[in-house]
Design an enzyme around this catalytic site. Structure first.
Site, short mmCIF file in Angstrom:
data_model
loop_
_atom_site.label_atom_id
_atom_site.label_comp_id
_atom_site.label_asym_id
_atom_site.label_seq_id
_atom_site.Cartn_x
_atom_site.Cartn_y
_atom_site.Cartn_z
N ASP A 2 41.55 57.68 -17.21
CA ASP A 2 42.20 58.94 -16.83
C ASP A 2 41.36 60.04 -17.49
OD1 ASP A 2 42.94 58.89 -19.49
OD2 ASP A 2 45.08 59.12 -19.15
N CYS A 34 42.24 54.99 -21.39
CA CYS A 34 43.01 56.25 -21.41
C CYS A 34 42.98 56.75 -22.85
CB CYS A 34 44.42 56.07 -20.86
SG CYS A 34 45.50 54.93 -21.74
N THR A 92 45.12 56.31 -25.41
CA THR A 92 45.46 55.25 -26.36
C THR A 92 45.17 53.84 -25.82
OG1 THR A 92 47.68 55.13 -25.41
CG2 THR A 92 47.39 56.59 -27.32
N HIS A 139 42.41 33.32 -26.14
CA HIS A 139 43.78 32.79 -26.15
C HIS A 139 44.63 33.24 -24.97
CE1 HIS A 139 43.95 31.81 -30.76
NE2 HIS A 139 42.88 31.31 -30.16
N ARG A 187 45.72 24.19 -25.45
CA ARG A 187 47.12 24.56 -25.72
C ARG A 187 47.44 25.97 -25.20
NH1 ARG A 187 44.36 25.67 -30.40
NH2 ARG A 187 45.01 27.49 -31.63
N HIS A 188 46.40 26.78 -25.03
CA HIS A 188 46.64 28.16 -24.57
C HIS A 188 46.93 28.22 -23.07
CE1 HIS A 188 45.51 29.44 -28.52
NE2 HIS A 188 44.35 28.81 -28.41
#
Ligand code: RB5
Length: 145
Positions: A8, A65, A67, A98, A132-133
């Protein structure tokens, strides 16, 4: 591998910088806007990138953006998207290893150019670990309605 990128107005200044890094790494980069730093609404650009990534398995997205928060919230509304807000190389690597994240989000007002470079570097070098992930990511995707 194609990378769809957008921002943005609050992420516009570092969008070209991020594009340069991605191009140097050999990705095909498609800039989905905006074309100027004029005020825009981040959900519109999150949607553009998320839709492209959801439609193209051999792609990932970058959304910037102020943040990174708004972009990640918005992108995660699109089916098939796992957008991760990353603040450093560690979170970027974990988002890939992960969470099998397919969109990288960060905030121009939060991280500087050196950190942005390390985030993109870690993201690009890290593969999903599976194992496992995989079941956990599958459970996330099953939450979609
Ligand atoms: C724009 O001022 C700002 O709210 C936006 O870039 C983003 O940080 C939202 O999450």
């Amino acid at each position: 591998m194609i990378c769809y990128i957008a921002s943005d107005h609050a992420g516009f200044e570092v969008k070209d910088f991020a594009k340069e890094i991605l191009l140097k790494k050999g990705y095909i980069v498609e800039d989905l806007g905006p074309k100027s730093a004029e005020r825009v609404d981040y959900p519109d650009f999150a949607e553009k990138v998320a839709m492209k990534v959801a439609q193209n398995q051999n792609s990932f997205g970058v959304l910037i953006c102020g943040t990174g928060i708004g972009m990640s919230i918005a992108a995660n509304k699109v089916k098939g998207i796992r957008a991760a807000l990353c603040h450093d190389a560690y979170t970027a690597a974990m988002a890939r290893a992960h969470n099998d994240a397919n969109i990288l989000c960060f905030g121009e007002r939060v991280v500087g150019k050196g950190v942005i470079e390390s985030i993109i570097d870690a993201w690009s070098k890290t593969e999903f670990e599976g194992g496992r992930h995989a079941g956990r990511v599958e459970k996330i995707m099953n939450l979609e309605q």
